[in-house]
Design a protein around this motif. Structure first.
Motif, PDB file in Angstrom:
ATOM      1  N   LYS A 119     -20.563  37.065 -76.658  1.00  0.00           N
ATOM      2  CA  LYS A 119     -20.414  36.989 -75.203  1.00  0.00           C
ATOM      3  C   LYS A 119     -19.820  38.290 -74.659  1.00  0.00           C
ATOM      4  O   LYS A 119     -18.897  38.299 -73.872  1.00  0.00           O
ATOM      5  N   TYR A 154      -0.007  40.290 -53.188  1.00  0.00           N
ATOM      6  CA  TYR A 154      -0.147  38.910 -53.635  1.00  0.00           C
ATOM      7  C   TYR A 154      -1.612  38.554 -53.855  1.00  0.00           C
ATOM      8  O   TYR A 154      -1.958  37.897 -54.843  1.00  0.00           O
ATOM      9  N   GLU A 184      -2.808  37.448 -57.593  1.00  0.00           N
ATOM     10  CA  GLU A 184      -3.436  36.171 -57.938  1.00  0.00           C
ATOM     11  C   GLU A 184      -4.817  36.405 -58.548  1.00  0.00           C
ATOM     12  O   GLU A 184      -5.200  35.757 -59.524  1.00  0.00           O
ATOM     13  N   LEU A 185      -5.579  37.338 -57.956  1.00  0.00           N
ATOM     14  CA  LEU A 185      -6.907  37.616 -58.500  1.00  0.00           C
ATOM     15  C   LEU A 185      -6.805  38.107 -59.937  1.00  0.00           C
ATOM     16  O   LEU A 185      -7.649  37.789 -60.768  1.00  0.00           O
ATOM     17  N   LEU A 208      -6.479  35.182 -62.168  1.00  0.00           N
ATOM     18  CA  LEU A 208      -7.741  34.474 -62.328  1.00  0.00           C
ATOM     19  C   LEU A 208      -8.722  35.259 -63.184  1.00  0.00           C
ATOM     20  O   LEU A 208      -9.451  34.687 -63.990  1.00  0.00           O
ATOM     21  N   VAL A 211      -4.479  28.025 -70.576  1.00  0.00           N
ATOM     22  CA  VAL A 211      -3.878  27.084 -69.631  1.00  0.00           C
ATOM     23  C   VAL A 211      -2.399  27.403 -69.431  1.00  0.00           C
ATOM     24  O   VAL A 211      -1.891  27.407 -68.305  1.00  0.00           O
ATOM     25  N   LEU A 260      -2.083  30.317 -67.250  1.00  0.00           N
ATOM     26  CA  LEU A 260      -2.424  29.983 -65.872  1.00  0.00           C
ATOM     27  C   LEU A 260      -1.269  29.256 -65.188  1.00  0.00           C
ATOM     28  O   LEU A 260      -0.874  29.580 -64.066  1.00  0.00           O
ATOM     29  N   VAL A 261      -0.729  28.262 -65.899  1.00  0.00           N
ATOM     30  CA  VAL A 261       0.349  27.484 -65.309  1.00  0.00           C
ATOM     31  C   VAL A 261       1.535  28.384 -64.967  1.00  0.00           C
ATOM     32  O   VAL A 261       2.035  28.390 -63.838  1.00  0.00           O
ATOM     33  N   ILE A 300       0.569  30.982 -62.057  1.00  0.00           N
ATOM     34  CA  ILE A 300       0.410  30.422 -60.711  1.00  0.00           C
ATOM     35  C   ILE A 300       1.762  29.942 -60.197  1.00  0.00           C
ATOM     36  O   ILE A 300       2.104  30.132 -59.027  1.00  0.00           O
ATOM     37  N   ALA A 301       2.555  29.322 -61.079  1.00  0.00           N
ATOM     38  CA  ALA A 301       3.888  28.895 -60.653  1.00  0.00           C
ATOM     39  C   ALA A 301       4.670  30.091 -60.137  1.00  0.00           C
ATOM     40  O   ALA A 301       5.275  30.050 -59.061  1.00  0.00           O
ATOM     41  N   THR A 328       3.237  31.523 -56.828  1.00  0.00           N
ATOM     42  CA  THR A 328       3.509  30.661 -55.682  1.00  0.00           C
ATOM     43  C   THR A 328       4.981  30.769 -55.280  1.00  0.00           C
ATOM     44  O   THR A 328       5.304  30.833 -54.088  1.00  0.00           O
ATOM     45  N   ALA A 329       5.867  30.788 -56.276  1.00  0.00           N
ATOM     46  CA  ALA A 329       7.291  30.931 -55.950  1.00  0.00           C
ATOM     47  C   ALA A 329       7.529  32.247 -55.220  1.00  0.00           C
ATOM     48  O   ALA A 329       8.252  32.295 -54.217  1.00  0.00           O
ATOM     49  N   ILE A 356       4.479  24.237 -55.082  1.00  0.00           N
ATOM     50  CA  ILE A 356       4.301  24.974 -56.339  1.00  0.00           C
ATOM     51  C   ILE A 356       3.567  24.122 -57.367  1.00  0.00           C
ATOM     52  O   ILE A 356       2.564  24.538 -57.963  1.00  0.00           O
ATOM     53  N   ILE A 381      -0.304  24.717 -58.923  1.00  0.00           N
ATOM     54  CA  ILE A 381      -0.585  24.927 -60.348  1.00  0.00           C
ATOM     55  C   ILE A 381      -1.638  23.951 -60.830  1.00  0.00           C
ATOM     56  O   ILE A 381      -2.632  24.310 -61.462  1.00  0.00           O
TER      57      ILE A 381
END
Lengths: 493, 436, 507
Positions: free
Chosen positions: A104, A132, A136-137, A140, A159, A162-163, A166-167, A170-171, C428, C432
């Motif tokens: 791939k 920001y 974020e991009l 992803l 995962v 990601l978690v 993103i956390a 967002t914070a 938040i 997620i």
């Protein structure tokens, strides 16, 4: 016109990269030429922008009445952009060879190149909302690279990454908006909170700082938010090397620097409780990361923990909130990128050529893979901090900045730095000893099938190692370039 | 420091510089002579070793770094040479490739790096508080910057000197020495004990006298603590040697003890004591190298490593044991052999320094240690020549000439430098006084 | 009285009339009539919105010029016009996007019945938006419930029948509570027109009379309408209903029907009860807490789903939670954030349900994850729609979802105390979780052919090889949805202005 130039520098790799899976190259050569052309062109163009386009700005879009999407070239962003644009072509060369046995490839190189553009976006963002967006991009776009192998391990790592990311993002976003709604400015050209920092607002701004510090601290692998980094070691080596030693994690510390110097300022932060919290956590992480690296025997995870520790050198230096702290942190950001990418590349080369992943299996490799291990040794010495290599310089700069700042936590940081140096020797130099001086009962023919890697992989190693030595001996030009950030970040001086 | 030569200017305050002064010249001469003599010995001993080319490569490279270290003109250069010297001498320790030697080499590496890191701490502070970077007798600290920060600087001084003392084998960082010496080949043990430990001494001299300055440290808790540590080491080293059966480890503990004689003299901060220390540097190098070469000869020719196996060996290896005995007498401090004079000056200097308790405690410990030294060295010679009734006599033959030659030279040196010590002492007194 | 001010009444009546006419029309004619009617209503609403943007004031419109207390009134303001526009456009696009499925799910003979339900559904939603009379509101709530059930049930299989029964029962409970609340208000104040009730309530509150009945009335109102708009934990009916229905039904249900009830609730809280009184009532805290729980639980449930439409349904539960969180914060900023989410979610979720329909089409009709692997490559429009949807849900700038996150966070940080902290944590956590399950979906639908799913049956693989019929209407609908989302993301200033001005005109 140069304003649009920034946009071009960002869009070329993003669009060029997006085309790779769409054009669906079958022939290896075709794909390599195309991808390398895009990456090299972007690097060359970016470097020319850095030299001629300082101060140019482009307001891309007024998103709302209070928020703009702006791109700007300032000295601070240029330093990060310089690091990234020098390293990406070399990493791409390495990746070509590394990925030759994996599948791939079109998808991989597509996302790999897209990440380049996004990282430049982080470097050239003119305010926090723009940063920001790219931050974020970046998360992803790197997830598919981590999960590339498709194994269960890879998916779990993806995962987890990601978690955490993103956390954190967002914070940090919440912190940003809190500042915005209470009168502060998110534009990097506006230093400090200014009139908005009234005593009543202080508590809110302190809280917002902590949200942003720990939010961006996820990517900067500050304890206890570092857990995603060692797990992400399962990704293909070009990913761990470039992204998790250079692009992604340095985006995190870069963002923290923006928070400390361009959103808040020295006047607000010097001596404050949040500065102490930041210094304490980063000093702790320096020691924690280095001890965990010493205990770890998986080669890439050991280097990942080493990254955790070294990132906190940079964060610690930034949190001193002095001009020397800022320049010291930036110097280490550059040098650590160089050193760590060499170390990761060698780890990857060893895996590629022999399949071995544990440091205890590397007996005698010094003779089997002479170029790789020579560069590994030099990079290890540099990371331990032996003069006249570059790693010594950045450690020295950080220590001097800490001594100049003089607070108790600064001394704790110097102690942490030194403890870390001892452990770094322990976890890196022992690998070199094992590789070059195998025990008497070692049979050389057992490594007969292990050969040195080809030019795609060794050329980047040699070039980067040469840079480690040369920048250690002749750092003047680079230090001057980095020093140029001080007038912008400290307007009163 | 004269004839300053800047090899590389990295940035403001960071330069790799070399220069010559009396102290540096002394160490350079010592290193060179020892290296040549042990080298001759090693050319024969190498028949016992594998990977000889590798050994000699690192042998020479270590010498290079030692020479550079002697000529280092500032703290950065000294630190650089110190680190590289550790890295380049380590492969000699693991020469044999056995698991024990690899473990010993790793231990050596880690102790040295730990010590060097403490030394690095000292560098950071000297760069921050210094008026210049070149080593200056009396110290290079800027009084204006120092004012108010003395306690911090004292802590750092203690830590950095203790760090460099790891190389010199002072308690509590001595543990690598007894582990590394038995497993290294004899030539390597000889230079490790005889010369490389002195590199640690040199670094301590530079830091104490030419970075901080004797007047800054005199009378402080730092000086007292360091003296106490050195005396502990002197005593402990002798005690451990006394009880040790493996010959090379006995000699290693002896080194631990003897080098701390030197350190005692250094820490006392008195010209006479310093003279004694410098004198002992030279004497101990000659003597210890002689002892190790002898032990190596026994191992090489007759494959005997333990003291208990050496009854009657003296009759089989008269030259070897003869030189060994001469060196032992020197180490114990019996006039007119070399070793007496250094101990004399050490005691004299300590007594005139005037520190409470320590000024007389020092000489007392030195005396006690001398007795112990006799206790762990003389029996080897005595049992070697006079095995006594009922003891099984050892089999063996004399060592080859190429190995005997250096030993004879060193034993001769013990006698000559003992009898005709005055010119040497005068030269060294000038050097010692120049340090204050 | 300018012509454009007739639009509210006109819209409602036109839709009703066309609905009735559809009964007798054949299939094709019914479809065209429905489309034209809805398009016309949309255009008219836009005209009304423009009228307000150019400075028109809010007005009340007496039906037939019969005065109070016997007459019926409509009230129109900027916000109502905007919402009406949104509802009509999304309805039209949902119909377009799901048209292919109407053919297959409902059958040629009964399709015009579907159009009747749709028209009456939109009619009732507009009525809820415009009405100024509380009992009329109840009537149209019931019509809304029935027609909503209708569009679920029109696809006749066991699942939809069971789901719509459950929906019906839960909905009626909600309506019942709502009715009781109306009765209490009527009994206490003697009025049915909203503005009149407001004066009376204010008076009663000031005098301290009938406190208890009023509290109960407000509470019942809140709970009743929450039941109908799927506030957690009253949302158990939602996943079944929305996932088993046909694509355009799911789109309309998720996107619009739930919002109409929420809008009604906001209207009643602000116009009937009055902002000041509502803010002292515990019902707002209740909505906030349950909204937050919904944000989290909805996403948690979606995480474990292996059926694309159920996943989208649970995602709706989560997104509705955002709206209730905004309302529950109690500040004007909070309500504004809620309204932004109304707009964004309506467009995004409707788009995703239509795209889900496309994915199903490209996978032989199955909704299971194992069968839709790689569907994003077979139907690129659906693939792009899901990419846009994911980016919007995560909150990437330039997309609509960023604006809702921005407004909600702005509302949350300006409120003090525990509400602040709780809502921030919820944002938040839910971001997620949302990121995880949407990215998982993207990974599945874009999986490359060489790692072809071995779990899909052979029959299904045969289906895939058939040429996926290109449906232009569907493609246009998806593109327009995407443009709508981007429009909100890029032109949020104007949207916020409409919302804030509209809210100020509201009460």
């Amino acid at each position: 016109m140069t304003g649009f130039g920034i946009l071009i520098a960002i869009l070329v790799p993003i669009l060029g990269g997006a085309l790779v899976p769409l054009l669906d190259f079958d022939a290896r050569r075709a794909r390599e030429y195309y991808v390398f052309a895009i990456v090299l062109a972007t690097s060359v163009y970016t470097l020319s922008l850095l030299s001629s386009g300082q101060g140019s700005e482009l307001v891309l879009y007024h998103l709302t009445s209070t928020i703009d999407i702006t791109l700007r070239i300032d000295r601070y962003g240029s330093i990060f952009a310089l690091l990234v644009s020098v390293l990406w072509p070399l990493a791409t060369l390495y990746a070509f060879e590394y990925m030759s046995h994996l599948h791939k490839k079109n998808r991989f190189f597509g996302f790999f190149t897209i990440c380049y553009g996004i990282t430049l976006g982080v470097a050239f963002a003119g305010n926090f909302i723009t940063m920001y967006l790219f931050y974020e991009l970046l998360t992803l776009a790197t997830v598919p690279l981590i999960t590339h192998e498709g194994t269960r391990e890879a998916k779990v790592a993806g995962v987890k990454y990601l978690v955490y990311s993103i956390a954190g993002a967002t914070a940090a976003f919440i912190g940003m908006i809190a500042i915005l709604t209470h009168g502060g400015s998110l534009e990097f050209a506006v230093i400090g909170l200014g009139d908005a920092a009234t005593p009543e607002n202080r508590r809110l701004f302190d809280l917002a700082f902590l949200f942003m510090f720990f939010g961006f601290g996820v990517k900067s692998a500050i304890w206890p938010l570092h857990g995603w980094l060692p797990t992400a070691g399962v990704a293909p080596t070009p990913v761990t090397a470039l992204l998790h030693a250079v692009a992604v994690v340095k985006s995190g510390v870069f963002a923290i620097g923006r928070v400390v110097y361009f959103t808040y300022d020295a006047g607000y932060l010097a001596g404050s409780m949040v500065q102490k919290i930041g210094l304490a956590f980063s000093a702790f992480t320096i020691v924690y990361g280095t001890v965990m690296a010493w205990k770890e025997i998986h080669f890439k995870k050991r280097l990942a923990y080493s990254t955790v520790s070294n990132l906190s050198y940079i964060v610690f230096a930034f949190l001193l909130v002095t001009p020397s702290g800022l320049t010291a942190g930036l110097l280490h950001m550059m040098f650590h990128g160089l050193m760590k990418i060499v170390l990761f590349f060698v780890a990857g080369t060893v895996m590629h050529q022999s399949g071995r992943i544990y440091v205890t299996d590397l007996r005698g490799f010094g003779r089997a893979m002479p170029v790789s291990f020579a560069t590994f040794t030099i990079a290890s010495l540099a990371l331990t901090g032996i003069p006249p290599l570059c790693g010594f310089l950045s450690k020295y700069a950080i220590a001097e900045a800490a001594l100049a700042q003089g607070s108790p936590l600064a001394y704790a940081g110097v102690a942490a730095l030194l403890v870390s140096a001892v452990f770094t020797a322990a976890y890196l130099l022992t690998i070199c000893v094992r590789a070059y001086f195998p025990p008497a009962d070692f049979e050389p023919w057992s490594l007969k099938s292990v050969k040195e890697a080809n030019l795609y992989m060794t050329l980047p190693l040699v070039l980067l190692t040469a840079a480690i030595v040369l920048l250690g001996c002749f750092p003047g030009a680079l230090q001057a370039f980095i020093g140029g950030v001080v007038p912008a970040a400290f307007p009163g001086l | 420091m004269t004839q300053l030569f800047t090899l590389l200017k990295i940035s403001d305050g960071l330069a790799i510089q070399f220069g010559a002064d009396g102290l540096g010249r002394m160490f350079l001469c010592l290193d060179t002579v020892m290296w040549i003599l042990v080298g001759i010995y090693a050319f024969k001993y190498k028949e016992h070793m594998k990977h000889t080319k590798r050994f000699f490569a690192f042998y020479l490279l270590t010498y290079l770094m030692l020479a550079a270290l002697s000529m280092a003109a500032n703290y950065l250069t000294m630190y650089l040479c110190f680190e590289f010297m550790t890295l380049l001498s380590m492969p000699m320790v693991l020469q044999d490739g056995t698991p024990e030697s690899i473990a010993a080499a790793r231990k050596y590496l880690m102790y040295s790096i730990f010590g060097a890191t403490l030394g690095l701490l000292g560098f950071f502070f000297s760069a921050h508080y210094g008026a210049g970077t070149v080593f200056t007798p009396g110290g290079l600290l800027d009084p204006a910057k120092v004012a108010g920060n003395e306690s911090k600087l004292l802590v750092v001084a203690f830590l950095s000197i203790a760090g460099f003392s790891a190389k010199a084998g002072m308690f509590p960082l001595h543990a690598w020495l007894p582990t590394a010496h038995p497993v290294a080949p004899a030539p390597a043990s000889a230079v490790l004990s005889g010369v490389i430990t002195k590199a640690g001494v040199l670094c301590i001299l530079r830091v104490m006298y030419q970075v901080y300055g004797a007047s800054f440290l005199a009378g402080t808790w730092v000086q007292k603590a360091l003296i106490v540590l050195s005396l502990i080491t002197v005593f402990m080293g002798s005690m451990m040697a006394y009880g040790e059966d493996l010959l090379k480890r006995r000699l290693a503990y002896s080194t631990v003890s003897q080098v701390s004689y030197v350190l005692f003299g250094v820490f006392t901060l008195h010209p006479v004591a310093l003279l004694g220390a410098l004198l002992h540097v030279i004497y101990h190098s000659i003597i210890k190298d002689g002892l190790f070469l002898g032990a190596g000869a026994v191992i090489f020719t007759n494959h005997k490593e333990y003291v208990s196996q050496l009854h009657g060996m003296g009759k089989r290896m008269p030259v070897t044991f003869g030189c060994f005995t001469v060196c032992s007498l020197g180490l114990i401090g019996i006039p007119p052999f070399a070793g007496f004079l250094s101990k004399w000056y050490l005691a004299a200097g300590s007594l005139s320094e005037g520190l409470p308790v320590l000024s007389w405690l020092g000489p007392a410990v030195l005396l006690l240690s001398a007795l112990l030294t006799a206790g762990y060295l003389l029996p080897i010679s005595i049992h070697g020549f006079f095995p006594g009734e009922g003891e099984k006599e050892a089999e063996g033959k004399e060592a080859p000439f190429q190995m005997l030659f250096p030993m004879l030279v060193l034993a001769l040196g013990v006698v000559v430098f003992g009898v005709f010590a005055q010119p040497l002492a005068d030269a060294l007194l000038r050097i010692a006084e120049a340090m204050f | 009285m300018s012509l454009v001010q007739n639009v509210p009444a006109f819209s409602i009546l036109l839709l009703m009339l066309c609905g009735i006419v559809c009964l007798v029309l054949p299939r094709r004619a019914a479809r065209h009539l429905a489309d034209c009617a809805i398009a016309l209503v949309a255009a008219a609403s836009v005209a009304l919105l423009v009228y307000f943007l150019q400075g028109g004031a809010a007005y009340t419109y007496s039906m037939g010029e019969i005065g109070a207390p016997f007459g019926n009134e409509l009230r129109a303001g900027m916000l109502e016009a905007a919402v009406a526009t949104l509802f009509s456009i999304v309805t039209l696009l949902s119909l377009m996007g799901g048209r292919a499925h109407l053919r297959s799910d409902i059958g040629r003979l009964k399709v015009n019945l579907y159009y009747i339900s749709t028209l009456f559904l939109l009619c009732s939603m507009l009525a809820l938006v415009y009405t100024n009379d509380i009992f009329t509101a109840y009537v149209f709530v019931e019509i809304n419930t029935i027609t909503a059930c209708g569009i679920v049930m029109s696809k006749e299989d066991g699942y939809t029948l069971a789901a719509s029964m459950r929906y019906f029962i839960m909905s009626l409970i909600g309506s019942g509570l709502f009715l009781i609340s109306i009765c209490i208000l009527y009994a206490v104040t003697g009025h049915l027109l909203m503005s009149n009730i407001q004066e009376a309530v204010a008076q009663l509150y000031a005098q301290g009379e009938y406190r208890a009945p009023l509290q109960v009335a407000i509470a019942l109102m809140g709970v009743g309408l929450s039941l109908k708009s799927a506030l957690w934990p009253f949302s158990s009916w939602l996943p079944d209903a929305h996932s088993s229905a046909s694509a355009s039904s799911s789109a309309m249900l998720s996107g619009l029907v739930l919002k109409s009830f929420i809008f009604l609730m906001i209207k009643i809280f602000y116009r009937v009860i009055g902002a000041g009184i509502v803010r002292t009532h515990a019902v707002l805290d209740l909505l906030l807490v349950f909204g937050i729980l919904g944000m989290v639980m909805g996403s948690v449930n979606a995480l474990f789903e292996r059926d694309i439409k159920r996943l989208l349904a649970y995602s709706s539960v989560g997104q509705i939670g955002y709206i209730f969180c905004g309302v529950g914060l109690g500040t004007p900023a909070g309500v504004a954030a809620a309204m932004v989410q109304v707009a964004v979610h309506a467009t995004t979720k409707a788009m995703l349900f239509c795209a889900a329909g496309g994915l199903m089409d490209a996978s032989g009709g199955s909704k299971k994850f194992r069968d839709i692997e790689g569907a994003g490559r077979r139907d690129p429009y659906a693939g792009v729609a899901f990419i846009v949807g994911t980016l919007s849900m995560i909150g990437i700038p330039f997309f609509g979802g960023f604006i809702t996150k921005l407004s909600l966070v702005q509302a949350a940080v300006t409120v003090g105390g525990w509400r602040n902290l709780l809502s921030i944590l919820a944002i938040i956590v839910s971001t997620i979780l949302t990121a995880i399950y949407y990215i998982n979906v993207l990974a599945i639908i874009f999986r490359a052919p060489e790692t072809a799913p071995t779990k899909a049956s052979e029959k299904l693989k045969e289906e895939w090889k058939k040429q996926v019929r290109l449906d232009t209407e569907y493609e246009v609908a998806i593109v327009l949805f995407i443009l709508l989302n981007l429009a909100i993301g890029l032109r949020s200033d104007q949207l916020m202005q409409i919302i804030t001005t509209g809210l100020s005109m509201f009460g």
